[in-house]
Each structure stands twice: as structure tokens, then as C-alpha cells.
Write an enzyme that holds these catalytic residues in place. Structure first.
Site, mmCIF file in Angstrom:
data_model
loop_
_atom_site.group_PDB
_atom_site.id
_atom_site.type_symbol
_atom_site.label_atom_id
_atom_site.label_comp_id
_atom_site.label_asym_id
_atom_site.label_seq_id
_atom_site.Cartn_x
_atom_site.Cartn_y
_atom_site.Cartn_z
ATOM 1 N N ASP A 63 9.227 6.439 -3.510
ATOM 2 C CA ASP A 63 8.332 7.446 -4.084
ATOM 3 C C ASP A 63 9.012 8.809 -4.152
ATOM 4 O O ASP A 63 8.519 9.712 -4.831
ATOM 5 C CB ASP A 63 7.062 7.585 -3.222
ATOM 6 C CG ASP A 63 5.936 6.683 -3.713
ATOM 7 O OD1 ASP A 63 5.889 6.408 -4.921
ATOM 8 O OD2 ASP A 63 5.107 6.276 -2.883
ATOM 9 N N LYS A 68 0.873 -2.040 -9.456
ATOM 10 C CA LYS A 68 2.278 -1.934 -9.055
ATOM 11 C C LYS A 68 2.853 -3.320 -8.745
ATOM 12 O O LYS A 68 3.977 -3.639 -9.125
ATOM 13 C CB LYS A 68 2.418 -1.005 -7.843
ATOM 14 C CG LYS A 68 2.228 0.461 -8.212
ATOM 15 C CD LYS A 68 2.096 1.362 -6.994
ATOM 16 C CE LYS A 68 1.716 2.776 -7.436
ATOM 17 N NZ LYS A 68 1.434 3.674 -6.315
ATOM 18 N N GLN A 115 0.719 3.425 0.083
ATOM 19 C CA GLN A 115 -0.219 3.976 -0.909
ATOM 20 C C GLN A 115 -1.051 5.104 -0.296
ATOM 21 O O GLN A 115 -1.690 4.911 0.734
ATOM 22 C CB GLN A 115 -1.124 2.841 -1.439
ATOM 23 C CG GLN A 115 -2.063 3.277 -2.532
ATOM 24 C CD GLN A 115 -1.332 3.707 -3.814
ATOM 25 O OE1 GLN A 115 -0.375 3.070 -4.239
ATOM 26 N NE2 GLN A 115 -1.773 4.796 -4.412
#
Ligand code: NDP
Length: 281
Positions: free
Chosen positions: A119, A52, A96
Site C-alpha cells: 500500500d 482485491k 484493510q
């Protein structure tokens, strides 16, 4: 059968996003910024975070990486996320998952303001999606919608079947398809006559995490088949939830694994960050 090339599509999107992030920097004198929080030493999470961050760099997005030790407390993690929430250089915050078991994941995630939730996991953003209002949508199902758009696959009035009802894939996928005027059925582990449900699908999205589960006898001829699954076969190879070799004879469009939905997920993360930055100004 048309093979849907997610890798190539994602590269194109990433080029487009780079132009937008360069434009942003010119206009506002600072870069689009994404903060990534990684807690602990999970090897898979380390790889995801690395990828990422690399993708951000390539798209002209500044990343702020925060690595916290496995032993960190919920309060310490919340305090970090709170400081990122207040930082004007940070337009998106990504924690994460999964977090180490002793941490309160819900509390930590809920410290992220909805506008920085790139997200699309927070209840506020999922609620907006359910109400068909503008918000941030989870990256994987958003990537699938982008593939439909870029391949000119129409959704309105189609019978769509989604296999899987997780909060990050199946559920938002079903809502997106419903919002795009498909007639949607969601199947899960308790669904009866799953094969019959699948056979009715004009559009089938498989997101269950079972290698090669969807076979040709479950596919209506000419259906569009999207394979979200990422599994490993016994010999260590990556494969999806769809038995590619048999289903390719039945489907009109099909995504491969790897090279289908996977690359779109990262591209949509970058898109959500650039969108969040532009909205913040
Ligand atoms: P989850 O394990 O959270 O959810 C799986 C879903 O599939 C559940 O709703 C479960 O039903 C359902 N399910 C499981 N077995 C069956 C079955 N035999 N028949 C019908 N339904 C079943 O997985 P995720 O949604 O997180 O991920 C799904 C897959 O997608 C995984 O392979 C994952 O690796 C992959 N993935 C890929 C991404 C990408 O970028 N390409 C991103 C995210 C995930 P129930 O609710 O009843 O338990």
C-alpha cells in the site's frame, strides 16, 4: 477534451501484470502472493477486499485471505502480520483500513516490513518518496502518474495544484509531481483563495471528498484535470470532486468518475505486489 479512460488503461496494465506473474511462476516455481487481512464486519471493507482478491486471481496472483473477528486484540493482529512477514510465499501484505477503533492501527501496520508494504503507507516508504528514492508508492497517486505516462501528458515544468493533503492521496501525489519536476502547490481546508490557486494549474488533481466541488470557473482553459474523489450524490449515484459536465468544456484532459482513477488504484496494487515479488527473488 480527451477523456482519460482509467478502466481501459487499468485492464491493459492488468493483462501486462498477468504475463509478469506467469513468468515469475515459471522462473521461481511459486506464485506471486498477496496476503489480505480484514478485521471486523465493515461492509465497504468487505467489498474492497473481495474486489482485491478477485483482481489478484485474474492477474495470476495467489491471495491469502485472513478474516479476523471484530473482537480480536492488537496483539493477535500483530502476531498474524508477523507470521505473514516471515512467510516467503507472501510478497505483499495488505491490512484493510479502517480497523476497529479499539485496535492500535499504527502498531499493526508497522509490523509489516517495508518491502511487503504494497500500500506504500509506511513511514519508510513515504520517506523514500520524499527523498526521491526508490520505494513502494501509494496506489492511488501512483495510478494517476501512470495515467499521465500512458496518455503522454508531460509534467516537467508544469504548474501542478493538488487539492487535499491526506497521507494516502494528496501528500504522496504532491511528492510524485515534485519528483517529476512540476512546480507544485498543495491546497487544503485552510487554503485561502483556493479558486485563484486552481486557476493557475496546468495540472489539477482533486482529492478532497466533496462532490462536484471543482467547477469550470476554477479551471484554466486547457488544464489537465484528474478527479480522485469518490462521492455519492443524494440520489445514490457515484460522482467525483469535479463537476464533470461544466469542467469538460475547459479541460484538455479529464478523468471520469467512475472509470477514471478508481480502476487504476487496484491495478497499481497488483503492480506493487508483482514488483515486490520480483525484488524479493
Ligand atoms: P481525506 O478526508 O483523508 O482528506 C481530504 C483532504 O481534503 C484533506 O487534506 C482536507 O484538508 C482537504 N479538504 C477537505 N475539504 C476541503 C475544502 N473545502 N477545500 C480544500 N481542501 C479540502 O480524504 P482522502 O485523501 O482519503 O480521499 C479524498 C477523496 O478521494 C475521497 O473522495 C475518497 O473517497 C477518494 N479516494 C479515491 C480513491 C480512488 O481509488 N479513486 C482512493 C482513495 C481515496 P485538511 O487536511 O485541512 O483537513
Amino acid at each position: 477534451m480527451t477523456l482519460i479512460d482509467g478502466k481501459q488503461t487499468a485492464e491493459k496494465i492488468r493483462d501486462e501484470l498477468k504475463l509478469r506473474s506467469v513468468e515469475f511462476e515459471k522462473k521461481y516455481g511459486k506464485k506471486v502472493g498477496l496476503a489480505v487481512v480484514l478485521i471486523g464486519n465493515d461492509p465497504a471493507s468487505q467489498v474492497y477486499v473481495r474486489n482485491k482478491i478477485k483482481a489478484c486471481e485474474e492477474a495470476g496472483i495467489r491471495s491469502f485471505a485472513h478474516y479476523l473477528p471484530e473482537t480480536v486484540s492488537t496483539e493477535e493482529a500483530v502476531s498474524l502480520v508477523r507470521s505473514l512477514a516471515e512467510d516467503d510465499n507472501v510478497h505483499g501484505i495488505l491490512v484493510q483500513l479502517p480497523l476497529p477503533k479499539h485496535l492500535n492501527t499504527e502498531l499493526i501496520l508497522n509490523t509489516i516490513p517495508a518491502k511487503k508494504d504494497v500500500d506504500g503507507f509506511l513511514a519508510e516508504n513515504i520517506g523514500k518518496l520524499a527523498l526521491s528514492e526508490e520505494g513502494t508508492v501509494a496506489c492511488t497517486p501512483l495510478g494517476v502518474m501512470e495515467l499521465f505516462k500512458r496518455y503522454g501528458i508531460s509534467i516537467q515544468g508544469k504548474r501542478a495544484v493538488v487539492l487535499g493533503r491526506s497521507n494516502i492521496v494528496g501528500r504522496p501525489m504532491a511528492l510524485l509531481l515534485l519528483n517529476a519536476d512540476a512546480t507544485v502547490t498543495v491546497c487544503h481546508s485552510k487554503t485561502q483563495n483556493l479558486k485563484e490557486e486552481c486557476l493557475r494549474a496546468d495540472i489539477l488533481v482533486a482529492a478532497i471528498g466533496k462532490a462536484k466541488f471543482v467547477t469550470a470557473d476554477m479551471i484554466k482553459p486547457g488544464a489537465v484535470v484528474i478527479d480522485v474523489g469518490i462521492n455519492r450524490t443524494e440520489d445514490g449515484k457515484l460522482c467525483g470532486d469535479v463537476d464533470f459536465d461544466s469542467v469538460k468544456e475547459q479541460a484538455s484532459y479529464l478523468t471520469p468518475v467512475p472509470g477514471g482513477v478508481g480502476p487504476m488504484t487496484i491495478a497499481m496494487l497488483l503492480k506493487n505486489v508483482v514488483d515486490a515479488a520480483e525484488r524479493a527473488q
